[in-house]
Scaffold this motif. Sequence first.
Motif, PDB file in Angstrom:
ATOM      1  N   LYS A  11       8.370  -0.519  -0.385  1.00 41.69           N
ATOM      2  CA  LYS A  11       8.175  -1.890   0.105  1.00 41.69           C
ATOM      3  C   LYS A  11       6.784  -2.463  -0.098  1.00 41.69           C
ATOM      4  O   LYS A  11       6.518  -3.605   0.288  1.00 41.69           O
ATOM      5  CB  LYS A  11       8.549  -1.966   1.586  1.00 41.69           C
ATOM      6  CG  LYS A  11      10.036  -1.681   1.823  1.00 41.69           C
ATOM      7  CD  LYS A  11      10.348  -1.626   3.295  1.00 41.69           C
ATOM      8  CE  LYS A  11      11.830  -1.367   3.522  1.00 41.69           C
ATOM      9  NZ  LYS A  11      12.129  -1.170   4.953  1.00 41.69           N
ATOM     10  N   LEU A  12       5.873  -1.681  -0.636  1.00 42.36           N
ATOM     11  CA  LEU A  12       4.531  -2.202  -0.927  1.00 42.36           C
ATOM     12  C   LEU A  12       3.822  -1.279  -1.897  1.00 42.36           C
ATOM     13  O   LEU A  12       4.213  -0.132  -2.099  1.00 42.36           O
ATOM     14  CB  LEU A  12       3.717  -2.391   0.363  1.00 42.36           C
ATOM     15  CG  LEU A  12       3.446  -1.179   1.270  1.00 42.36           C
ATOM     16  CD1 LEU A  12       2.331  -0.304   0.742  1.00 42.36           C
ATOM     17  CD2 LEU A  12       3.081  -1.685   2.664  1.00 42.36           C
ATOM     18  N   LEU A  13       2.774  -1.802  -2.477  1.00 43.21           N
ATOM     19  CA  LEU A  13       1.944  -1.030  -3.399  1.00 43.21           C
ATOM     20  C   LEU A  13       0.565  -0.881  -2.766  1.00 43.21           C
ATOM     21  O   LEU A  13      -0.097  -1.881  -2.474  1.00 43.21           O
ATOM     22  CB  LEU A  13       1.824  -1.777  -4.729  1.00 43.21           C
ATOM     23  CG  LEU A  13       1.056  -1.066  -5.835  1.00 43.21           C
ATOM     24  CD1 LEU A  13       1.816   0.170  -6.328  1.00 43.21           C
ATOM     25  CD2 LEU A  13       0.815  -2.008  -7.005  1.00 43.21           C
ATOM     26  N   GLN A  14       0.159   0.373  -2.547  1.00 38.97           N
ATOM     27  CA  GLN A  14      -1.133   0.581  -1.901  1.00 38.97           C
ATOM     28  C   GLN A  14      -2.196   0.900  -2.952  1.00 38.97           C
ATOM     29  O   GLN A  14      -2.061   1.864  -3.711  1.00 38.97           O
ATOM     30  CB  GLN A  14      -1.020   1.725  -0.895  1.00 38.97           C
ATOM     31  CG  GLN A  14      -2.216   1.820   0.026  1.00 38.97           C
ATOM     32  CD  GLN A  14      -1.966   2.819   1.144  1.00 38.97           C
ATOM     33  OE1 GLN A  14      -2.044   4.017   0.949  1.00 38.97           O
ATOM     34  NE2 GLN A  14      -1.645   2.312   2.321  1.00 38.97           N
ATOM     35  N   LEU A  15      -3.236   0.084  -2.971  1.00 42.05           N
ATOM     36  CA  LEU A  15      -4.307   0.216  -3.956  1.00 42.05           C
ATOM     37  C   LEU A  15      -5.544   0.798  -3.291  1.00 42.05           C
ATOM     38  O   LEU A  15      -5.873   0.442  -2.158  1.00 42.05           O
ATOM     39  CB  LEU A  15      -4.661  -1.159  -4.538  1.00 42.05           C
ATOM     40  CG  LEU A  15      -3.493  -1.990  -5.056  1.00 42.05           C
ATOM     41  CD1 LEU A  15      -4.004  -3.321  -5.592  1.00 42.05           C
ATOM     42  CD2 LEU A  15      -2.747  -1.230  -6.145  1.00 42.05           C
ATOM     43  N   HIS A  16      -6.235   1.651  -4.014  1.00 46.32           N
ATOM     44  CA  HIS A  16      -7.394   2.328  -3.454  1.00 46.32           C
ATOM     45  C   HIS A  16      -8.568   2.197  -4.431  1.00 46.32           C
ATOM     46  O   HIS A  16      -8.480   2.665  -5.560  1.00 46.32           O
ATOM     47  CB  HIS A  16      -7.028   3.794  -3.214  1.00 46.32           C
ATOM     48  CG  HIS A  16      -8.031   4.568  -2.418  1.00 46.32           C
ATOM     49  ND1 HIS A  16      -7.865   5.881  -2.068  1.00 46.32           N
ATOM     50  CD2 HIS A  16      -9.224   4.211  -1.900  1.00 46.32           C
ATOM     51  CE1 HIS A  16      -8.912   6.296  -1.374  1.00 46.32           C
ATOM     52  NE2 HIS A  16      -9.753   5.308  -1.270  1.00 46.32           N
ATOM     53  N   TYR A  17      -9.613   1.536  -3.995  1.00 52.11           N
ATOM     54  CA  TYR A  17     -10.799   1.314  -4.830  1.00 52.11           C
ATOM     55  C   TYR A  17     -12.049   1.844  -4.125  1.00 52.11           C
ATOM     56  O   TYR A  17     -12.145   1.845  -2.900  1.00 52.11           O
ATOM     57  CB  TYR A  17     -11.019  -0.192  -5.085  1.00 52.11           C
ATOM     58  CG  TYR A  17      -9.972  -0.829  -5.954  1.00 52.11           C
ATOM     59  CD1 TYR A  17     -10.135  -0.884  -7.329  1.00 52.11           C
ATOM     60  CD2 TYR A  17      -8.821  -1.382  -5.408  1.00 52.11           C
ATOM     61  CE1 TYR A  17      -9.184  -1.476  -8.143  1.00 52.11           C
ATOM     62  CE2 TYR A  17      -7.856  -1.978  -6.213  1.00 52.11           C
ATOM     63  CZ  TYR A  17      -8.045  -2.019  -7.578  1.00 52.11           C
ATOM     64  OH  TYR A  17      -7.100  -2.603  -8.383  1.00 52.11           O
ATOM     65  N   ARG A  18     -13.011   2.244  -4.951  1.00 47.56           N
ATOM     66  CA  ARG A  18     -14.342   2.559  -4.459  1.00 47.56           C
ATOM     67  C   ARG A  18     -15.237   1.371  -4.809  1.00 47.56           C
ATOM     68  O   ARG A  18     -15.096   0.806  -5.898  1.00 47.56           O
ATOM     69  CB  ARG A  18     -14.866   3.827  -5.159  1.00 47.56           C
ATOM     70  CG  ARG A  18     -16.163   4.369  -4.592  1.00 47.56           C
ATOM     71  CD  ARG A  18     -16.509   5.716  -5.247  1.00 47.56           C
ATOM     72  NE  ARG A  18     -16.943   5.543  -6.636  1.00 47.56           N
ATOM     73  CZ  ARG A  18     -18.183   5.194  -7.000  1.00 47.56           C
ATOM     74  NH1 ARG A  18     -19.115   4.975  -6.082  1.00 47.56           N
ATOM     75  NH2 ARG A  18     -18.497   5.068  -8.271  1.00 47.56           N
ATOM     76  N   VAL A  19     -16.117   0.992  -3.900  1.00 49.78           N
ATOM     77  CA  VAL A  19     -17.061  -0.084  -4.188  1.00 49.78           C
ATOM     78  C   VAL A  19     -18.257   0.511  -4.921  1.00 49.78           C
ATOM     79  O   VAL A  19     -18.885   1.461  -4.437  1.00 49.78           O
ATOM     80  CB  VAL A  19     -17.529  -0.780  -2.889  1.00 49.78           C
ATOM     81  CG1 VAL A  19     -18.570  -1.852  -3.217  1.00 49.78           C
ATOM     82  CG2 VAL A  19     -16.334  -1.391  -2.164  1.00 49.78           C
ATOM     83  N   VAL A  20     -18.519  -0.040  -6.102  1.00 51.24           N
ATOM     84  CA  VAL A  20     -19.622   0.486  -6.914  1.00 51.24           C
ATOM     85  C   VAL A  20     -20.918  -0.253  -6.590  1.00 51.24           C
ATOM     86  O   VAL A  20     -21.947   0.345  -6.326  1.00 51.24           O
ATOM     87  CB  VAL A  20     -19.313   0.355  -8.421  1.00 51.24           C
ATOM     88  CG1 VAL A  20     -20.503   0.787  -9.268  1.00 51.24           C
ATOM     89  CG2 VAL A  20     -18.075   1.173  -8.760  1.00 51.24           C
ATOM     90  N   LYS A  21     -20.826  -1.601  -6.582  1.00 47.29           N
ATOM     91  CA  LYS A  21     -22.058  -2.379  -6.427  1.00 47.29           C
ATOM     92  C   LYS A  21     -21.747  -3.832  -6.100  1.00 47.29           C
ATOM     93  O   LYS A  21     -20.877  -4.438  -6.727  1.00 47.29           O
ATOM     94  CB  LYS A  21     -22.849  -2.332  -7.737  1.00 47.29           C
ATOM     95  CG  LYS A  21     -24.276  -2.822  -7.638  1.00 47.29           C
ATOM     96  CD  LYS A  21     -24.999  -2.656  -8.951  1.00 47.29           C
ATOM     97  CE  LYS A  21     -24.516  -3.654  -9.997  1.00 47.29           C
ATOM     98  NZ  LYS A  21     -25.511  -4.022 -10.987  1.00 47.29           N
ATOM     99  N   THR A  22     -22.464  -4.386  -5.160  1.00 45.92           N
ATOM    100  CA  THR A  22     -22.385  -5.820  -4.897  1.00 45.92           C
ATOM    101  C   THR A  22     -23.553  -6.491  -5.602  1.00 45.92           C
ATOM    102  O   THR A  22     -24.709  -6.081  -5.422  1.00 45.92           O
ATOM    103  CB  THR A  22     -22.478  -6.115  -3.388  1.00 45.92           C
ATOM    104  OG1 THR A  22     -21.356  -5.530  -2.726  1.00 45.92           O
ATOM    105  CG2 THR A  22     -22.481  -7.627  -3.131  1.00 45.92           C
ATOM    106  N   GLU A  23     -23.238  -7.496  -6.435  1.00 50.93           N
ATOM    107  CA  GLU A  23     -24.326  -8.205  -7.117  1.00 50.93           C
ATOM    108  C   GLU A  23     -24.882  -9.285  -6.207  1.00 50.93           C
ATOM    109  O   GLU A  23     -24.143  -9.905  -5.453  1.00 50.93           O
ATOM    110  CB  GLU A  23     -23.811  -8.809  -8.427  1.00 50.93           C
ATOM    111  CG  GLU A  23     -23.385  -7.723  -9.401  1.00 50.93           C
ATOM    112  CD  GLU A  23     -22.942  -8.266 -10.754  1.00 50.93           C
ATOM    113  OE1 GLU A  23     -23.129  -9.468 -11.019  1.00 50.93           O
ATOM    114  OE2 GLU A  23     -22.413  -7.461 -11.549  1.00 50.93           O
TER     115      GLU A  23
END
Lengths: 181, 181
Positions: B167-179
Motif C-alpha cells: 500500500k505504499l513505497l517507503q524511501l530511505h535517504y541519507r542527507v549529504v549536504k545542505t547548500e
Amino acid sequence: MENKVLVKTFIATSLDGFVAGEQGELDFLEAAGSENEDYGYAAWMAQVGTVLVGRKSYDKVLSFGEPFAYEGKDCVVWTRQAIEARERVSTHAGDLAPLIARLRAEGKGHVYADGGGELIRQLLREGLVDELVISVLPVLLGKGTSLFAGLGQKVQLEFLNQTAYPKLLQLHYRVVKTEKA
Amino acid sequence: MENKVLVKTFIATSLDGFVAGEQGELDFLEAAGSENEDYGYAAWMAQVGTVLVGRKSYDKVLSFGEPFAYEGKDCVVWTRQAIEARERVSTHAGDLAPLIARLRAEGKGHVYADGGGELIRQLLREGLVDELVISVLPVLLGKGTSLFAGLGQKVQLEFLNQTAYPKLLQLHYRVVKTEKA
C-alpha cells in the motif's frame, strides 16, 4: 486491449517534485547522466507514436538544437500561439480531451506526455493520463518549477512497480481516477 | 560511531509531497492502515530517545487522546508559546542547532523529527537531518500541507534503499549536504 493507446509521462523530478530550477535549470539531472544507462527511455520511445508537449518545453527542446529529440514521431505542441513550421509537428489549444480522443482512435502508438508540469497537470485534471513514470533524483532542489504544484484535484493512483538505479529511483504508477474539484 | 545519535524523519506523504489535506485531514493515510503492518514504525521507535515535533503537530497528536503517541520518550515541542505541563515534554524556541547539539551530546537514543513540514524544513536548512524516511502513498492530493514546499535551499541526498509495501513505497535517504541559500 493489446493495442490500447496509453497516455504516459516519462519525467524526472527532484524528491521535492521539481522538474527544473527557478530559471529552468536542468543541471540537477546531470548527476544521473550516464553513457550506459538510459533508464528505459529508448524502449519507451520505441512504443511512442505521438509526443505531447507544452510550449515552453517545446522551445526548450528546440534550444538543444539538432538532432530534434522527437525525430520520427508526431509531435503536438499545446499552445495558442503559432509555431515555426516543422515536419510532423502541429499545435493544439485548449481542452486536451478531444486531442487525446483522436490520438486514441488513430491508434498510432502510445502518447508521451513529455511535459512541462502545466501540461501534465491539465491532462491529470481532465482524467486523460493512464500511467505516470517518474524518475526521482536524490536531491531536494528547494525551489523551482514543480511537476504537481497547483494540480488542485485529488488523483487516485495504483503503484505498479519501481526500479532502483544507482543514481535515481524510477516509480511507475497507474492512474485510477481523478476526483472532481 | 555505533552510538551516534541520528536525526531522522519517519513520515508519510502523497506522491505530490503533501503530509495532510488543506484542513489538516489525514484520511489519505487510512488507505495504508493495516492491523498487521506498521511499516517499521515500532522498530524505529524502539531506537528513539527524543521526539521533536512542531506545535501544530503536537496539538494534533494530543487531539488523538490517550495513549499519548510519544509515551516513554522525551518530547520536545518547537514553539515560542507555553504548553500544558506533561511528563517528559518540554519546549524549544528558535534555532534548532543548539537543541540538536545537546541531544547528540546526551546520546539518549535517536531523534525522531516527526513533523510537521515547517519543523523538518527548518532542520534541513540548518543541516541537522541525518536521514529521511518517507512513505509515499499512491495518491496525488492536489492541495494541502506540503512537506518540502518553501524549503528554499538545495539539499543533496544519497539514496539508501526502498521497501515496496502493497500500500505504499517507503524511501530511505541519507542527507549529504545542505547548500547555503
